[in-house]
Design a protein around this motif. Structure first.
Motif, PDB file in Angstrom:
ATOM      1  N   THR A 120     -76.355  10.942 -24.390  1.00 25.39           N
ATOM      2  CA  THR A 120     -75.687  12.069 -23.742  1.00 25.39           C
ATOM      3  C   THR A 120     -76.547  13.321 -23.780  1.00 25.39           C
ATOM      4  O   THR A 120     -76.681  14.040 -22.782  1.00 25.39           O
ATOM      5  N   LEU A 121     -77.158  13.587 -24.935  1.00 24.01           N
ATOM      6  CA  LEU A 121     -78.046  14.745 -25.058  1.00 24.01           C
ATOM      7  C   LEU A 121     -79.255  14.618 -24.143  1.00 24.01           C
ATOM      8  O   LEU A 121     -79.691  15.596 -23.521  1.00 24.01           O
ATOM      9  N   LEU A 122     -79.800  13.407 -24.039  1.00 20.47           N
ATOM     10  CA  LEU A 122     -80.955  13.184 -23.164  1.00 20.47           C
ATOM     11  C   LEU A 122     -80.574  13.376 -21.693  1.00 20.47           C
ATOM     12  O   LEU A 122     -81.337  13.948 -20.910  1.00 20.47           O
ATOM     13  N   LEU A 123     -79.385  12.902 -21.332  1.00 16.53           N
ATOM     14  CA  LEU A 123     -78.921  13.069 -19.949  1.00 16.53           C
ATOM     15  C   LEU A 123     -78.714  14.544 -19.625  1.00 16.53           C
ATOM     16  O   LEU A 123     -79.045  15.003 -18.522  1.00 16.53           O
ATOM     17  N   PHE A 124     -78.182  15.281 -20.591  1.00 17.55           N
ATOM     18  CA  PHE A 124     -77.968  16.711 -20.379  1.00 17.55           C
ATOM     19  C   PHE A 124     -79.308  17.422 -20.221  1.00 17.55           C
ATOM     20  O   PHE A 124     -79.469  18.302 -19.372  1.00 17.55           O
ATOM     21  N   TYR A 128     -78.662  15.348 -15.754  1.00 14.04           N
ATOM     22  CA  TYR A 128     -77.813  14.305 -15.172  1.00 14.04           C
ATOM     23  C   TYR A 128     -76.373  14.551 -15.620  1.00 14.04           C
ATOM     24  O   TYR A 128     -75.771  13.752 -16.325  1.00 14.04           O
ATOM     25  N   TYR A 129     -75.813  15.645 -15.172  1.00 14.45           N
ATOM     26  CA  TYR A 129     -74.509  16.075 -15.670  1.00 14.45           C
ATOM     27  C   TYR A 129     -73.382  15.111 -15.298  1.00 14.45           C
ATOM     28  O   TYR A 129     -72.429  14.943 -16.065  1.00 14.45           O
ATOM     29  N   ASP A 130     -73.476  14.496 -14.128  1.00 10.82           N
ATOM     30  CA  ASP A 130     -72.412  13.601 -13.670  1.00 10.82           C
ATOM     31  C   ASP A 130     -72.279  12.358 -14.536  1.00 10.82           C
ATOM     32  O   ASP A 130     -71.236  11.678 -14.487  1.00 10.82           O
ATOM     33  N   LEU A 131     -73.324  12.040 -15.304  1.00 10.40           N
ATOM     34  CA  LEU A 131     -73.291  10.827 -16.120  1.00 10.40           C
ATOM     35  C   LEU A 131     -72.845  11.081 -17.558  1.00 10.40           C
ATOM     36  O   LEU A 131     -72.687  10.139 -18.337  1.00 10.40           O
ATOM     37  N   ILE A 132     -72.626  12.338 -17.909  1.00  3.72           N
ATOM     38  CA  ILE A 132     -72.294  12.662 -19.294  1.00  3.72           C
ATOM     39  C   ILE A 132     -70.910  12.140 -19.684  1.00  3.72           C
ATOM     40  O   ILE A 132     -70.742  11.488 -20.717  1.00  3.72           O
ATOM     41  N   VAL A 133     -69.908  12.421 -18.855  1.00  3.41           N
ATOM     42  CA  VAL A 133     -68.550  11.949 -19.158  1.00  3.41           C
ATOM     43  C   VAL A 133     -68.477  10.419 -19.171  1.00  3.41           C
ATOM     44  O   VAL A 133     -67.936   9.833 -20.121  1.00  3.41           O
ATOM     45  N   PRO A 134     -69.024   9.729 -18.146  1.00  2.91           N
ATOM     46  CA  PRO A 134     -69.003   8.262 -18.198  1.00  2.91           C
ATOM     47  C   PRO A 134     -69.692   7.702 -19.435  1.00  2.91           C
ATOM     48  O   PRO A 134     -69.209   6.739 -20.042  1.00  2.91           O
ATOM     49  N   THR A 135     -70.809   8.316 -19.825  1.00  5.50           N
ATOM     50  CA  THR A 135     -71.549   7.832 -20.990  1.00  5.50           C
ATOM     51  C   THR A 135     -70.737   7.962 -22.264  1.00  5.50           C
ATOM     52  O   THR A 135     -70.661   7.020 -23.071  1.00  5.50           O
ATOM     53  N   THR A 136     -70.095   9.118 -22.461  1.00  8.73           N
ATOM     54  CA  THR A 136     -69.308   9.309 -23.681  1.00  8.73           C
ATOM     55  C   THR A 136     -68.121   8.349 -23.725  1.00  8.73           C
ATOM     56  O   THR A 136     -67.820   7.774 -24.776  1.00  8.73           O
ATOM     57  N   LEU A 137     -67.451   8.154 -22.596  1.00  7.72           N
ATOM     58  CA  LEU A 137     -66.298   7.257 -22.560  1.00  7.72           C
ATOM     59  C   LEU A 137     -66.706   5.804 -22.780  1.00  7.72           C
ATOM     60  O   LEU A 137     -66.076   5.081 -23.564  1.00  7.72           O
ATOM     61  N   ILE A 138     -67.753   5.378 -22.085  1.00 11.21           N
ATOM     62  CA  ILE A 138     -68.179   3.983 -22.177  1.00 11.21           C
ATOM     63  C   ILE A 138     -68.684   3.644 -23.571  1.00 11.21           C
ATOM     64  O   ILE A 138     -68.306   2.607 -24.152  1.00 11.21           O
ATOM     65  N   GLU A 162     -61.046   2.701 -22.522  1.00  6.92           N
ATOM     66  CA  GLU A 162     -62.053   3.765 -22.452  1.00  6.92           C
ATOM     67  C   GLU A 162     -63.222   3.354 -21.558  1.00  6.92           C
ATOM     68  O   GLU A 162     -63.737   4.171 -20.779  1.00  6.92           O
ATOM     69  N   ILE A 163     -63.643   2.114 -21.650  1.00  8.77           N
ATOM     70  CA  ILE A 163     -64.755   1.627 -20.821  1.00  8.77           C
ATOM     71  C   ILE A 163     -64.375   1.657 -19.342  1.00  8.77           C
ATOM     72  O   ILE A 163     -65.162   2.088 -18.483  1.00  8.77           O
ATOM     73  N   ILE A 164     -63.154   1.215 -19.028  1.00  3.98           N
ATOM     74  CA  ILE A 164     -62.687   1.226 -17.639  1.00  3.98           C
ATOM     75  C   ILE A 164     -62.633   2.655 -17.100  1.00  3.98           C
ATOM     76  O   ILE A 164     -63.071   2.937 -15.971  1.00  3.98           O
ATOM     77  N   LEU A 165     -62.113   3.580 -17.909  1.00  2.31           N
ATOM     78  CA  LEU A 165     -62.051   4.983 -17.483  1.00  2.31           C
ATOM     79  C   LEU A 165     -63.460   5.549 -17.276  1.00  2.31           C
ATOM     80  O   LEU A 165     -63.685   6.337 -16.348  1.00  2.31           O
ATOM     81  N   GLY A 166     -64.398   5.141 -18.130  1.00  2.00           N
ATOM     82  CA  GLY A 166     -65.779   5.592 -17.990  1.00  2.00           C
ATOM     83  C   GLY A 166     -66.389   5.126 -16.683  1.00  2.00           C
ATOM     84  O   GLY A 166     -67.074   5.893 -15.987  1.00  2.00           O
ATOM     85  N   LEU A 167     -66.123   3.886 -16.311  1.00  4.50           N
ATOM     86  CA  LEU A 167     -66.640   3.361 -15.043  1.00  4.50           C
ATOM     87  C   LEU A 167     -65.989   4.063 -13.854  1.00  4.50           C
ATOM     88  O   LEU A 167     -66.659   4.384 -12.858  1.00  4.50           O
TER      89      LEU A 167
END
Length: 202
Positions: A120-124, A128-138, A162-167
């Motif tokens: 998440t820190l690397l994505l930030f 790659y902000y759009d991938l932060i929420v999916p990454t944390t949830l998944i 949580e994985i489904i919500l992340g996707l």
């Protein structure tokens, strides 16, 4: 009669084996409170984002630092709450808080969780902000799924959710914060309530 005794003995042996390999003192109420903390954190994060005046957000920006502080505060309070409720429940059930089962639980939980946190820190950092929420949830879902082998099996359903919500949050990226609040907030409250009435009230 002998057959019934034999079946009962097998059931007792199975229950004993499960208790020796599973940590069962997780508290449902701590899950409810963690969900409440997450919702408060989500509202605070939304307020910070809306009032942010910086044209560019980076790891060194004030917004990022504020969001990290909010996330760490939610995590810290949730962990403290979980520890207090777990200790209290363990005393009631006669289970030790720190044993081989709880060690395996924590190891298998934190490996995916820490990995997801670093990613998440690397994505930030790469914007790659759009991938932060999916990454944390998944990754949180994977952590729950991985840890469910060493605690109450119901934890796996939280992990899968949580994985489904992340996707889904990848598909609906404009609603990332709402998915985050749903996953870490509402799901925890619902899951914790079910676990409380299913196990804690016995």
């Amino acid at each position: 009669m002998d057959t019934n005794n034999y079946l009962q003995d097998l059931k007792d042996i199975k229950d004993l084996m499960n208790k020796s390999t599973q940590f069962i003192s997780l508290s449902g109420l701590s899950g409810v409170l963690a969900g409440v903390y997450a919702l408060i954190g989500a509202f605070m994060a939304q307020y910070l984002i809306r009032t942010n005046t910086d044209a560019y957000v980076s790891v060194n920006s004030s917004l990022f630092q504020q969001l990290v502080l909010v996330a760490l505060a939610v995590l810290f309070v949730s962990l403290i709450t979980a520890y207090i409720f777990t200790v209290n429940k363990a005393k009631k059930t006669g289970e030790k808080v720190w044993n081989s089962s709880s060690k395996r639980l924590l190891i298998n939980f934190f490996i995916p969780l820490v990995t997801g946190g670093i990613l998440t820190l690397l994505l930030f950092d790469k914007s790659y902000y759009d991938l932060i929420v999916p990454t944390t949830l998944i990754f949180y879902g994977m952590a729950c799924l991985n840890a469910s082998k060493y605690t109450l099996r119901d934890v796996r359903y939280l992990g899968i959710t949580e994985i489904i919500l992340g996707l889904l949050s990848v598909v609906f990226s404009n609603y990332g914060l709402y998915f985050w609040a749903l996953g870490f907030g509402i799901c925890h409250i619902l899951y914790g309530t079910v676990m409380h009435y299913k196990y804690d009230r016995k």
